[in-house]
Write a protein that holds these residues in place. Structure first.
Motif, PDB file in Angstrom:
ATOM      1  N   PHE A 234       0.826  -1.282  -0.042  1.00 48.45           N
ATOM      2  CA  PHE A 234       0.000   0.005  -0.011  1.00 48.45           C
ATOM      3  C   PHE A 234       0.783   1.528  -0.019  1.00 48.45           C
ATOM      4  CE2 PHE A 234      -1.907  -3.225   2.695  1.00 48.45           C
ATOM      5  CZ  PHE A 234      -3.193  -3.731   1.668  1.00 48.45           C
ATOM      6  N   ARG A 235       1.854   1.263  -0.639  1.00 49.72           N
ATOM      7  CA  ARG A 235       2.996   2.346  -0.537  1.00 49.72           C
ATOM      8  C   ARG A 235       2.744   3.410  -1.306  1.00 49.72           C
ATOM      9  NH1 ARG A 235       5.580  -1.716  -3.153  1.00 49.72           N
ATOM     10  NH2 ARG A 235       6.148  -1.387  -5.273  1.00 49.72           N
ATOM     11  N   SER A 236       1.708   3.448  -2.475  1.00 51.43           N
ATOM     12  CA  SER A 236       1.519   4.538  -3.389  1.00 51.43           C
ATOM     13  C   SER A 236       0.048   4.600  -3.462  1.00 51.43           C
ATOM     14  CB  SER A 236       1.992   3.904  -4.798  1.00 51.43           C
ATOM     15  OG  SER A 236       1.356   3.117  -5.310  1.00 51.43           O
ATOM     16  N   PRO A 237      -0.522   5.492  -4.096  1.00 56.24           N
ATOM     17  CA  PRO A 237      -1.964   6.017  -4.028  1.00 56.24           C
ATOM     18  C   PRO A 237      -2.467   4.739  -5.075  1.00 56.24           C
ATOM     19  CG  PRO A 237      -0.827   7.867  -4.338  1.00 56.24           C
ATOM     20  CD  PRO A 237       0.122   6.963  -4.271  1.00 56.24           C
ATOM     21  N   LEU A 238      -1.797   4.455  -6.043  1.00 53.79           N
ATOM     22  CA  LEU A 238      -2.200   3.294  -6.926  1.00 53.79           C
ATOM     23  C   LEU A 238      -2.528   2.082  -6.109  1.00 53.79           C
ATOM     24  CD1 LEU A 238      -3.220   2.418  -9.897  1.00 53.79           C
ATOM     25  CD2 LEU A 238      -0.597   1.828 -10.256  1.00 53.79           C
ATOM     26  N   SER A 239      -1.394   1.642  -5.498  1.00 53.01           N
ATOM     27  CA  SER A 239      -1.715   0.223  -4.850  1.00 53.01           C
ATOM     28  C   SER A 239      -2.584   0.236  -3.351  1.00 53.01           C
ATOM     29  CB  SER A 239      -0.380  -0.361  -4.402  1.00 53.01           C
ATOM     30  OG  SER A 239       0.546   0.777  -3.564  1.00 53.01           O
ATOM     31  N   SER A 240      -2.898   1.551  -3.028  1.00 57.74           N
ATOM     32  CA  SER A 240      -3.752   1.795  -2.054  1.00 57.74           C
ATOM     33  C   SER A 240      -5.065   1.426  -2.378  1.00 57.74           C
ATOM     34  CB  SER A 240      -3.497   3.203  -1.487  1.00 57.74           C
ATOM     35  OG  SER A 240      -2.326   3.456  -0.688  1.00 57.74           O
ATOM     36  N   SER A 241      -5.464   1.688  -3.630  1.00 62.17           N
ATOM     37  CA  SER A 241      -6.792   1.528  -4.322  1.00 62.17           C
ATOM     38  C   SER A 241      -7.209  -0.014  -3.874  1.00 62.17           C
ATOM     39  CB  SER A 241      -6.695   1.451  -5.734  1.00 62.17           C
ATOM     40  OG  SER A 241      -6.156   2.739  -6.296  1.00 62.17           O
ATOM     41  N   PHE A 242      -6.678  -0.914  -3.543  1.00 64.12           N
ATOM     42  CA  PHE A 242      -7.072  -2.148  -3.021  1.00 64.12           C
ATOM     43  C   PHE A 242      -8.047  -2.156  -1.883  1.00 64.12           C
ATOM     44  CE2 PHE A 242      -3.339  -3.618  -5.617  1.00 64.12           C
ATOM     45  CZ  PHE A 242      -3.930  -4.705  -6.341  1.00 64.12           C
ATOM     46  N   LEU A 243      -7.706  -1.309  -1.116  1.00 61.70           N
ATOM     47  CA  LEU A 243      -8.269  -0.991   0.049  1.00 61.70           C
ATOM     48  C   LEU A 243      -9.518  -0.154  -0.294  1.00 61.70           C
ATOM     49  CD1 LEU A 243      -5.509   0.132   2.704  1.00 61.70           C
ATOM     50  CD2 LEU A 243      -6.594  -2.103   2.483  1.00 61.70           C
ATOM     51  N   PHE A 244      -9.625   0.605  -1.190  1.00 66.38           N
ATOM     52  CA  PHE A 244     -10.839   1.571  -1.243  1.00 66.38           C
ATOM     53  C   PHE A 244     -11.822   0.868  -2.269  1.00 66.38           C
ATOM     54  CE2 PHE A 244      -7.709   4.367   0.044  1.00 66.38           C
ATOM     55  CZ  PHE A 244      -8.514   5.256   0.887  1.00 66.38           C
ATOM     56  N   PHE A 245     -11.376  -0.120  -3.031  1.00 71.20           N
ATOM     57  CA  PHE A 245     -12.336  -0.720  -4.029  1.00 71.20           C
ATOM     58  C   PHE A 245     -12.240  -2.237  -3.866  1.00 71.20           C
ATOM     59  CE2 PHE A 245     -10.841   2.938  -6.501  1.00 71.20           C
ATOM     60  CZ  PHE A 245     -12.127   3.544  -6.812  1.00 71.20           C
ATOM     61  N   PRO A 246     -13.087  -2.725  -3.011  1.00 70.93           N
ATOM     62  CA  PRO A 246     -13.226  -4.310  -2.584  1.00 70.93           C
ATOM     63  C   PRO A 246     -13.206  -5.232  -3.871  1.00 70.93           C
ATOM     64  CG  PRO A 246     -14.637  -2.807  -1.284  1.00 70.93           C
ATOM     65  CD  PRO A 246     -14.357  -1.959  -2.183  1.00 70.93           C
ATOM     66  N   PHE A 247     -13.628  -4.427  -4.952  1.00 70.41           N
ATOM     67  CA  PHE A 247     -13.595  -5.829  -6.011  1.00 70.41           C
ATOM     68  C   PHE A 247     -12.205  -6.016  -6.565  1.00 70.41           C
ATOM     69  CE2 PHE A 247     -14.032  -1.427  -8.097  1.00 70.41           C
ATOM     70  CZ  PHE A 247     -12.996  -1.480  -9.067  1.00 70.41           C
ATOM     71  N   LEU A 248     -11.281  -4.971  -6.159  1.00 66.86           N
ATOM     72  CA  LEU A 248     -10.207  -5.443  -6.568  1.00 66.86           C
ATOM     73  C   LEU A 248      -9.286  -6.582  -5.845  1.00 66.86           C
ATOM     74  CD1 LEU A 248      -8.543  -1.979  -7.236  1.00 66.86           C
ATOM     75  CD2 LEU A 248      -9.310  -3.559  -8.949  1.00 66.86           C
ATOM     76  N   GLN A 249      -9.949  -6.867  -4.642  1.00 62.91           N
ATOM     77  CA  GLN A 249      -9.555  -7.990  -3.551  1.00 62.91           C
ATOM     78  C   GLN A 249      -9.860  -9.144  -4.034  1.00 62.91           C
ATOM     79  OE1 GLN A 249     -10.704  -6.658   0.449  1.00 62.91           O
ATOM     80  NE2 GLN A 249     -10.123  -4.551  -0.007  1.00 62.91           N
ATOM     81  N   LYS A 250      -9.260  -9.684  -5.015  1.00 64.99           N
ATOM     82  CA  LYS A 250      -9.388 -10.959  -5.750  1.00 64.99           C
ATOM     83  C   LYS A 250      -7.980 -11.714  -5.783  1.00 64.99           C
ATOM     84  CE  LYS A 250     -13.631 -10.029  -6.898  1.00 64.99           C
ATOM     85  NZ  LYS A 250     -14.799 -10.573  -6.138  1.00 64.99           N
ATOM     86  N   ASN A 251      -8.048 -12.881  -5.144  1.00 64.96           N
ATOM     87  CA  ASN A 251      -7.017 -13.683  -5.155  1.00 64.96           C
ATOM     88  C   ASN A 251      -6.722 -14.598  -6.648  1.00 64.96           C
ATOM     89  OD1 ASN A 251      -4.917 -15.592  -4.433  1.00 64.96           O
ATOM     90  ND2 ASN A 251      -5.602 -16.449  -2.476  1.00 64.96           N
ATOM     91  N   LEU A 252      -6.122 -13.997  -7.387  1.00 66.07           N
ATOM     92  CA  LEU A 252      -5.771 -14.724  -8.863  1.00 66.07           C
ATOM     93  C   LEU A 252      -4.505 -15.426  -8.923  1.00 66.07           C
ATOM     94  CD1 LEU A 252      -6.989 -11.587 -10.809  1.00 66.07           C
ATOM     95  CD2 LEU A 252      -8.424 -13.489 -10.235  1.00 66.07           C
ATOM     96  N   GLY A 253      -3.997 -15.899  -7.416  1.00 67.20           N
ATOM     97  CA  GLY A 253      -3.064 -16.583  -7.492  1.00 67.20           C
ATOM     98  C   GLY A 253      -1.748 -15.991  -6.982  1.00 67.20           C
TER      99      GLY A 253
END
Length: 460
Positions: A176-195
Motif C-alpha cells: 500500500f506504499r502508493s496511491p495506486l496500490s492503496s486502491s486495493f483498500l478502497f475498491f473491494p472488487f480489486l481484492q481478488k486472489n488470482l494466485g
C-alpha cells in the motif's frame, strides 16, 4: 435530508481524487467550505460529513457513545489487514471492555522500560548505513519502528521467527506504499486472489504466513507461561475482562496485527518527517542540539522526553502533515445541530485532523514549519489532534511520542546527516496515511564529535 455543503463533483471522481491526492482534495473542498462539507466517496454511496471546526469536533467527541457512535462497519476498509476482532473493529461496550484490557500495556509509566530498547535499535540501524551514500529516511525509520514493535510488543528479539515477521510485515506494508496500490483498500472488487503472482494473492499468502508465526508464538506462550515477561503480548495474555475471561487466540492475533501495522507504519512516517524538517530548516536542528546538550552526558530517557523544544518540534511535525488524516467515523444517533446544520440519525460524520491543523485562525501561516507556535500557546485536544480523540483516540500514543523523541534525539546527537537535495518533500498517500512522497533522501556525512558521551540514553 438537507446535507451541509454537499460537494457537486460526481462521487466516483471524488473517490479517485481522494485516493490519488487526498491533500489536494481536502484543501480544495475547505477553500469553498472552511468548516464543514459533505462528500460521497468513502465506501458506498452514503454521504460522509467532514467536520473541520474544533468546537464542532469537540461536540462530536464529548458526546461519543451518546449522540454519536463509532460503528465497526465504518472501519471495514481495515478488515483485510487487522481482522474482525481487533479493538478498532468492535462496537460500543465490546470496544470499551477491550480498551480497558489493552490500555494498561501502553500506560506512560511503562515507557521508561522501552528506552534502552529504542536507543539500542536506533544505534544499530544507523551504524549499518554506509557513509556518504544515499538512503531513504522513511525506510530506515521503518526498520527502527518495526524492530521496536517486535521487541516491546512481541518480546521477540532475534532468531528466525523475528526475521520472518520483519520481512513479511515489510512486504505487506509496501503493498500500500502508493496511491495506486492503496486502491486495493478502497475498491473491494480489486481484492481478488488470482494466485501468488497477483498483488492481492501475494498479500493473502503473506498474511497467512504471518498468521502462522503469530499463532505459533501464542501457542508457545500458553504452553510455557513466564510471569517475568513484560512485553505487551505477555501482558495481554495474562489480562482478563470484567467477567474474568482472557482474550482468545483470534482476538490476540487481531490485536497484534493492529499493533504491528498501525504501530510501526505510522511512527516510521512521523520520524521520517521529523528528520526531513530538522534538516530542511538547519536553524531548527541547531536549536534542538543546543537543548539536547543541556542534559549533559548520559541523560535518562524521561529527561529527553520532557524537553520543551524537542516536544515542540515533534508536535509541529505531527501538525503540518499528520500521519492520519481523519478521526474514526461516527454515526448520528438522534437529531443534532452542528454548526447550525441539522443532522439526522444515520448521518456519518468524521473529524478532519489535517484540515484542523491547517486552519489559519489557529496556526498562522500553517504551511510554515515553526515549532515555536507550540511554545507560545496551548492548543486544546480538538485543535491539535494527531492521534484522534474521544473513545477511539490512538491507544499507542504514549509509545509513539516516546519513540519519536528518543529516536530523533539519538540520531541528531550522534550523527551528521544531510538531505540529498533541498527540494521540498511532498505528502503522498500511503495506505490510509500521509507519507513523504520521495521517502526523504538523506546521507550520513559523519559522526558528531564526542558522540560516545552524548545521549547514550541509558535506561533507568
Amino acid at each position: 435530508m438537507q446535507l451541509p455543503n454537499l460537494l457537486k463533483t460526481p462521487p466516483f471522481l471524488q473517490k479517485l481524487k481522494w485516493i490519488a491526492d487526498p491533500v489536494g482534495y481536502m484543501e480544495t473542498a475547505s477553500q469553498q467550505y472552511p468548516d464543514i462539507f459533505t462528500t460521497i466517496l468513502l465506501g458506498s454511496q452514503d454521504p460522509w460529513v467532514f467536520v473541520n471546526h474544533p468546537q464542532a469536533i469537540q461536540e462530536i467527541l464529548i458526546n461519543d457513545r451518546k449522540k454519536f457512535v463509532a460503528p465497526s462497519d465504518k472501519n471495514k476498509i481495515l478488515q483485510p489487514l487487522i481482522g474482525d476482532y481487533s479493538m478498532i473493529m468492535l462496537d460500543s461496550d465490546r470496544h470499551r471492555r477491550r480498551r480497558q484490557i489493552v490500555m494498561p500495556s501502553f500506560h506512560g509509566d511503562r515507557m521508561r522500560s522501552y528506552g534502552e530498547i529504542i536507543s539500542n535499535i536506533t544505534e544499530k540501524v544507523l551504524s549499518q548505513l554506509p557513509k556518504n551514500q544515499t538512503f531513504l529516511a522513511r525506510q530506515a525509520m521503518q526498520e527502527i519502528s518495526l524492530q521496536v514493535i517486535l521487541e516491546a510488543v512481541f518480546g521477540v528479539h532475534e532468531g528466525e521467527r523475528c526475521q520472518q515477521l520483519k520481512h513479511l510485515t515489510a512486504l505487506m506494508s509496501d503493498l500500500f506504499r502508493s496511491p495506486l496500490s492503496s486502491s486495493f483498500l478502497f475498491f473491494p472488487f480489486l481484492q481478488k486472489n488470482l494466485g501468488d503472482w497477483s498483488p492481492w494473492g501475494k498479500f493473502v499468502r503473506d498474511r497467512e504466513k504471518i498468521d502462522q508465526l503469530l499463532y505459533t508464538e501464542i501457542a508457545e506462550r500458553r504452553s510455557q507461561p513466564d510471569p517475568n515477561r513484560t512485553d505487551i503480548l505477555s501482558l495481554l495474555m495474562s489480562a482478563h475482562d470484567e467477567e474474568g475471561q482472557p482474550m482468545t487466540d483470534q482476538e490476540l492475533r487481531d490485536e497484534l496485527m493492529t499493533l504491528l501495522f498501525a504501530g510501526h507504519e505510522t511512527t516510521a512516517t512521523a520520524m521520517a518527517w521529523a528528520l526531513y524538517w530538522t534538516h530542511y530548516h538547519p536553524q531548527v536542528r541547531e536549536k534542538l542540539l543546543q537543548e539536547l546538550e543541556t542534559l549533559g552526558e548520559n541523560p535518562d530517557p524521561m529527561s529527553i522526553f520532557r524537553l520543551p523544544y524537542l516536544t515542540a518540534v515533534c508536535n509541529e511535525t505531527l501538525r503540518i502533515y499528520p500521519v492520519a488524516m481523519l478521526t474514526f467515523a461516527r454515526v448520528v444517533q438522534e437529531p443534532v445541530e452542528l454548526l447550525e446544520y441539522q443532522l439526522e440519525p444515520g448521518t456519518t460524520v468524521v473529524g478532519c485532523m489535517y484540515l484542523v491543523h491547517q486552519r489559519e485562525d489557529l496556526y498562522p501561516n500553517p504551511k510554515q514549519f515553526r515549532p515555536e507556535r507550540f511554545l507560545e500557546r496551548q492548543f486544546s485536544p480538538y485543535e491539535f489532534m494527531p492521534f484522534g480523540g474521544g473513545s477511539r483516540r490512538c491507544i499507542g500514543e504514549a509509545l509513539a511520542q516516546f519513540e519519536m523523541k528518543l529516536v530523533l534525539a539519538k540520531i541528531l546527537a550522534n550523527y551528521e546527516l544531510a538531505l540529498v537535495d533541498n527540494q521540498p518533500e511532498q505528502p503522498k498517500r500511503r495506505g490510509l496515511t500521509l507519507a513523504p512522497a520521495n521517502g526523504v533522501k538523506m546521507v550520513i556525512t559523519g559522526k558528531r564529535a564526542r558522540q560516545e558521551s552524548q545521549l547514550s540514553m541509558a535506561s533507568t
